[in-house]
Design an enzyme around this catalytic site. Structure first.
Site, PDB file in Angstrom:
ATOM      1  N   GLU A 148       1.623   6.196  -7.242  1.00 12.67           N
ATOM      2  CA  GLU A 148       0.539   7.068  -7.703  1.00 12.67           C
ATOM      3  C   GLU A 148       0.950   8.539  -7.652  1.00 12.67           C
ATOM      4  O   GLU A 148       0.682   9.301  -8.589  1.00 12.67           O
ATOM      5  CB  GLU A 148      -0.722   6.850  -6.870  1.00 12.67           C
ATOM      6  CG  GLU A 148      -1.433   5.560  -7.195  1.00 12.67           C
ATOM      7  CD  GLU A 148      -2.734   5.394  -6.427  1.00 12.67           C
ATOM      8  OE1 GLU A 148      -3.032   6.220  -5.538  1.00 12.67           O
ATOM      9  OE2 GLU A 148      -3.452   4.432  -6.725  1.00 12.67           O
ATOM     10  N   GLU A 162       0.826  -1.213   0.000  1.00 11.87           N
ATOM     11  CA  GLU A 162       0.000   0.000   0.000  1.00 11.87           C
ATOM     12  C   GLU A 162       0.861   1.264   0.000  1.00 11.87           C
ATOM     13  O   GLU A 162       0.560   2.243  -0.699  1.00 11.87           O
ATOM     14  CB  GLU A 162      -0.938  -0.011   1.204  1.00 11.87           C
ATOM     15  CG  GLU A 162      -2.028   1.027   1.146  1.00 11.87           C
ATOM     16  CD  GLU A 162      -3.034   0.790   0.041  1.00 11.87           C
ATOM     17  OE1 GLU A 162      -3.177   1.671  -0.828  1.00 11.87           O
ATOM     18  OE2 GLU A 162      -3.691  -0.261   0.036  1.00 11.87           O
TER      19      GLU A 162
END
Length: 115
Positions: free
Chosen positions: A70, A63
C-alpha cells in the site's frame, strides 16, 4: 556484524510502524493475545502450538506485506488510479485469505476443546 544489527533495527522499525499506523495489525495482535491465553488455558500440545504459531506468522507476514504494498502504491501513484486500487485490493485479499486459513486452523484446534 554491525550491518546485521542495523538490518534487525530496520525490520523492527517496520513492524513498529505497521503496529502504530494499521488498525488491522493491532486487531491481529489482540487476537494473538486472546489465542495465546486460550492455548495456555487449554494446555495445547506442541503440535497444536506449532499450527497456531504458523497461522499467526502467516497473518502477520501478510499484513506487513500488505502495508508495504500500500505504501509503495501510494508512492508511485499518489492520485486516483484504478490499477493502483486493484493492486491494493489484491494485497488486502491476501490478508483476508491468510486470516481465513488461521481462523480455520484455530477452529480445528479449539472447537473440540470447547465441546
Amino acid at each position: 556484524m554491525r550491518r546485521l544489527v542495523k538490518s534487525f533495527g530496520y525490520a523492527v522499525s517496520g513492524i513498529t510502524y505497521t503496529a502504530k499506523t494499521q488498525l488491522n495489525f493491532r486487531i491481529h495482535l489482540a487476537a494473538i493475545l486472546a489465542v495465546g491465553l486460550a492455548g495456555w488455558y487449554f494446555k495445547l500440545s506442541s503440535a497444536e502450538w506449532t499450527c497456531i504459531m504458523l497461522a499467526i506468522g502467516l497473518v502477520l507476514v501478510a499484513e506487513l506485506l500488505n502495508t508495504a504494498i500500500e505504501l509503495l502504491v501510494d508512492l508511485v501513484s499518489p492520485g486516483f488510479n484504478a490499477q493502483a486500487g486493484k493492486v491494493k485490493d489484491i494485497a488486502a485479499g491476501a490478508v483476508l485469505v491468510a486470516a481465513c486459513i488461521s481462523v480455520a486452523a484455530g477452529a480445528i484446534i479449539f472447537i473440540p476443546k470447547l465441546i
